[in-house]
Design a protein around this motif. Structure first.
Motif, mmCIF file in Angstrom:
data_model
loop_
_atom_site.group_PDB
_atom_site.id
_atom_site.type_symbol
_atom_site.label_atom_id
_atom_site.label_comp_id
_atom_site.label_asym_id
_atom_site.label_seq_id
_atom_site.Cartn_x
_atom_site.Cartn_y
_atom_site.Cartn_z
ATOM 1 N N ARG A 41 -9.722 37.020 -9.937
ATOM 2 C CA ARG A 41 -10.511 35.957 -9.317
ATOM 3 C C ARG A 41 -11.328 36.483 -8.137
ATOM 4 O O ARG A 41 -12.469 36.073 -7.917
ATOM 5 C CB ARG A 41 -9.594 34.823 -8.861
ATOM 6 C CG ARG A 41 -9.039 33.994 -10.015
ATOM 7 C CD ARG A 41 -7.998 32.998 -9.540
ATOM 8 N NE ARG A 41 -7.446 32.226 -10.650
ATOM 9 C CZ ARG A 41 -7.680 30.924 -10.859
ATOM 10 N NH1 ARG A 41 -8.433 30.268 -10.015
ATOM 11 N NH2 ARG A 41 -7.145 30.299 -11.890
ATOM 12 N N SER A 42 -10.760 37.420 -7.374
ATOM 13 C CA SER A 42 -11.483 37.940 -6.220
ATOM 14 C C SER A 42 -12.657 38.821 -6.631
ATOM 15 O O SER A 42 -13.688 38.851 -5.962
ATOM 16 C CB SER A 42 -10.529 38.734 -5.317
ATOM 17 O OG SER A 42 -10.089 39.922 -5.958
ATOM 18 N N GLU A 99 -14.153 38.863 -9.951
ATOM 19 C CA GLU A 99 -15.054 38.305 -10.964
ATOM 20 C C GLU A 99 -15.342 36.814 -10.779
ATOM 21 O O GLU A 99 -16.137 36.249 -11.512
ATOM 22 C CB GLU A 99 -14.456 38.524 -12.368
ATOM 23 C CG GLU A 99 -14.147 39.981 -12.692
ATOM 24 C CD GLU A 99 -15.377 40.845 -12.750
ATOM 25 O OE1 GLU A 99 -16.478 40.293 -12.903
ATOM 26 O OE2 GLU A 99 -15.248 42.073 -12.637
ATOM 27 N N GLY A 100 -14.667 36.172 -9.823
ATOM 28 C CA GLY A 100 -14.884 34.746 -9.623
ATOM 29 C C GLY A 100 -14.195 33.919 -10.690
ATOM 30 O O GLY A 100 -13.304 34.387 -11.404
ATOM 31 N N LEU A 101 -14.612 32.680 -10.805
ATOM 32 C CA LEU A 101 -13.959 31.734 -11.712
ATOM 33 C C LEU A 101 -14.609 31.807 -13.090
ATOM 34 O O LEU A 101 -15.483 31.006 -13.438
ATOM 35 C CB LEU A 101 -14.028 30.319 -11.139
ATOM 36 C CG LEU A 101 -13.362 30.146 -9.764
ATOM 37 C CD1 LEU A 101 -13.561 28.730 -9.252
ATOM 38 C CD2 LEU A 101 -11.886 30.482 -9.843
ATOM 39 N N LYS A 102 -14.192 32.793 -13.872
ATOM 40 C CA LYS A 102 -14.712 32.933 -15.227
ATOM 41 C C LYS A 102 -13.660 33.608 -16.094
ATOM 42 O O LYS A 102 -12.690 34.175 -15.600
ATOM 43 C CB LYS A 102 -15.997 33.742 -15.240
ATOM 44 C CG LYS A 102 -15.793 35.223 -14.964
ATOM 45 C CD LYS A 102 -17.051 36.026 -15.270
ATOM 46 C CE LYS A 102 -16.790 37.522 -15.227
ATOM 47 N NZ LYS A 102 -17.957 38.300 -15.638
ATOM 48 N N VAL A 103 -13.858 33.521 -17.382
ATOM 49 C CA VAL A 103 -12.971 34.206 -18.322
ATOM 50 C C VAL A 103 -13.405 35.656 -18.431
ATOM 51 O O VAL A 103 -14.569 35.946 -18.730
ATOM 52 C CB VAL A 103 -13.002 33.532 -19.707
ATOM 53 C CG1 VAL A 103 -12.103 34.281 -20.684
ATOM 54 C CG2 VAL A 103 -12.567 32.083 -19.605
ATOM 55 N N LEU A 104 -12.477 36.576 -18.208
ATOM 56 C CA LEU A 104 -12.809 37.999 -18.239
ATOM 57 C C LEU A 104 -12.885 38.520 -19.665
ATOM 58 O O LEU A 104 -12.179 38.049 -20.565
ATOM 59 C CB LEU A 104 -11.751 38.804 -17.479
ATOM 60 C CG LEU A 104 -11.479 38.452 -16.016
ATOM 61 C CD1 LEU A 104 -10.524 39.476 -15.416
ATOM 62 C CD2 LEU A 104 -12.755 38.386 -15.212
ATOM 63 N N GLY A 105 -13.724 39.541 -19.852
ATOM 64 C CA GLY A 105 -13.744 40.267 -21.107
ATOM 65 C C GLY A 105 -12.596 41.259 -21.161
ATOM 66 O O GLY A 105 -11.930 41.523 -20.150
ATOM 67 N N GLU A 106 -12.360 41.836 -22.333
ATOM 68 C CA GLU A 106 -11.225 42.745 -22.494
ATOM 69 C C GLU A 106 -11.275 43.934 -21.538
ATOM 70 O O GLU A 106 -10.254 44.303 -20.952
ATOM 71 C CB GLU A 106 -11.148 43.255 -23.947
ATOM 72 C CG GLU A 106 -10.647 42.228 -24.957
ATOM 73 C CD GLU A 106 -11.784 41.420 -25.554
ATOM 74 O OE1 GLU A 106 -12.906 41.456 -24.994
ATOM 75 O OE2 GLU A 106 -11.566 40.741 -26.583
#
Length: 341
Positions: free
Chosen positions: A252-253, A255-262
């Motif tokens: 979260r710190s 990439e923020g509030l998003k779904v991460l890639g692999e």
């Protein structure tokens, strides 16, 4: 009243309780080996997710901190990456003497897959549909890495590759252990004892035959724990829960509030692993040793695990963290357990 965390624990049969009791006794007795210098090694695998929702998220209206809602086309679109971790704990005579921890390795469960056709990147259209019209990602016949499930020895196929533990031990873990305990190694002269969790891939016949044969040839010891006994594996017990919390916070710190890639998931997991303190790993080994005493007292039952929260056994009362492990506060030297302890 007070709050607690509900949890599900394995429902044990009488036969399983007997196996738990037998394993705990063997663990507490240094596997019948008496005294000496031991390098206890545990390993396990875990999925790391591209998004983990918080159960107790804070909303502070006065400071403009509102609630967050995430959107996804389907919950299966939340990416995940599997990793295998291996740790070690070096001690003399008794785990109760404290010792030094070591991170053997952290491995992404990936294998090569053969592309069957040309593939372009997906491009989301204004109406929400997807068109594969972006840059060329791979061409027919190309090899590319994919995240995959862990197996004991099965490498899978070109269409459906797997990540076999046998290959990992053969090419990575066993050579690293040999370097650690060999001449000039960090733990020269220590006897390796390797503990798997006896579930799924760890119990596959071909894998077990391989690791047993290798250990016998080297004078090492393969000591799989009883089935349904996650509280006796330091990765399930402490390492992975700690890493999950830190992974979520770090993701979260960064990439923020998003779904991460692999790849983003793996980069965060690897960073958390590198930052993980050795004293915390060492503390988990001592905790497991004391949990084994609880198993013996409960005659193999695991009801004590379901009390909510972590399993407290007073490690911090008796030990203090060092640069690479845990040291007894009172300076006492605990003798090796009796072989039939």
């Amino acid at each position: 009243f007070e709050y607690y965390s509900e949890r599900i624990i394995p429902l044990l049969s009488p036969q399983q309780r007997a196996k738990h009791l037998a394993f705990a006794r063997r663990f507490r007795s240094n596997w019948g080996l008496g005294g000496g210098k031991f390098l206890l090694i545990m390993f396990d695998e875990k999925w790391f997710w591209g998004l983990v929702l918080r159960n107790h998220a804070k909303k502070i209206a006065s400071n403009g901190v509102g609630h967050h809602t995430f959107s996804a086309y389907h919950r299966n679109h939340i990416n995940k990456t599997m990793a295998v971790g291996a740790t070690a704990f070096a001690y003399k005579d008794s785990i109760e003497n404290g010792g030094r921890a070591h991170k053997i390795g952290f491995y992404r469960a990936q294998s090569n897959k053969v592309a069957k056709k040309l593939v372009r990147a997906a491009v989301r259209q204004p109406d929400g549909s997807v068109q594969y019209s972006g840059e060329v990602l791979r061409r027919k016949g190309d090899l590319y890495m994919v995240d995959c499930a862990v197996t004991g020895s099965d490498p899978g196929t070109a269409d459906s590759p797997k990540f076999p533990l046998k290959s990992l031990f053969e090419t990575k873990i066993f050579p690293d252990i040999e370097e650690l305990v060999g001449p000039g190694g960090k733990f020269e002269g220590y006897t390796p004892v390797i503990q798997g969790d006896n579930a799924g891939p760890h119990a596959e016949e071909a894998f077990v035959q391989f690791v047993q044969g290798h250990c016998e040839a080297k004078g090492w010891h393969w000591e799989p724990q009883a089935p349904q006994m996650p509280h006796m594996n330091v990765l399930d017990l402490s390492v992975f829960p700690c890493m999950s919390k830190r992974h979520n916070a770090l993701s979260r710190s960064h990439e923020g509030l998003k779904v991460l890639g692999e790849d983003e998931i793996w980069a965060a997991a690897e960073e958390v692993w590198m930052r993980l303190e050795n004293w915390k790993i060492a503390s988990a080994y001592i905790q497991a040793h004391r949990i084994a005493a609880k198993v013996i007292k409960a005659k193999g039952d695991n009801a004590f695990v379901g009390g909510g929260g972590s399993i407290h056994v007073g490690v911090r009362d008796d030990f203090v963290a060092s640069d690479d492990g845990m040291v007894r506060k009172d300076g006492k030297v605990i003798p090796a357990p009796a072989i039939d302890a």
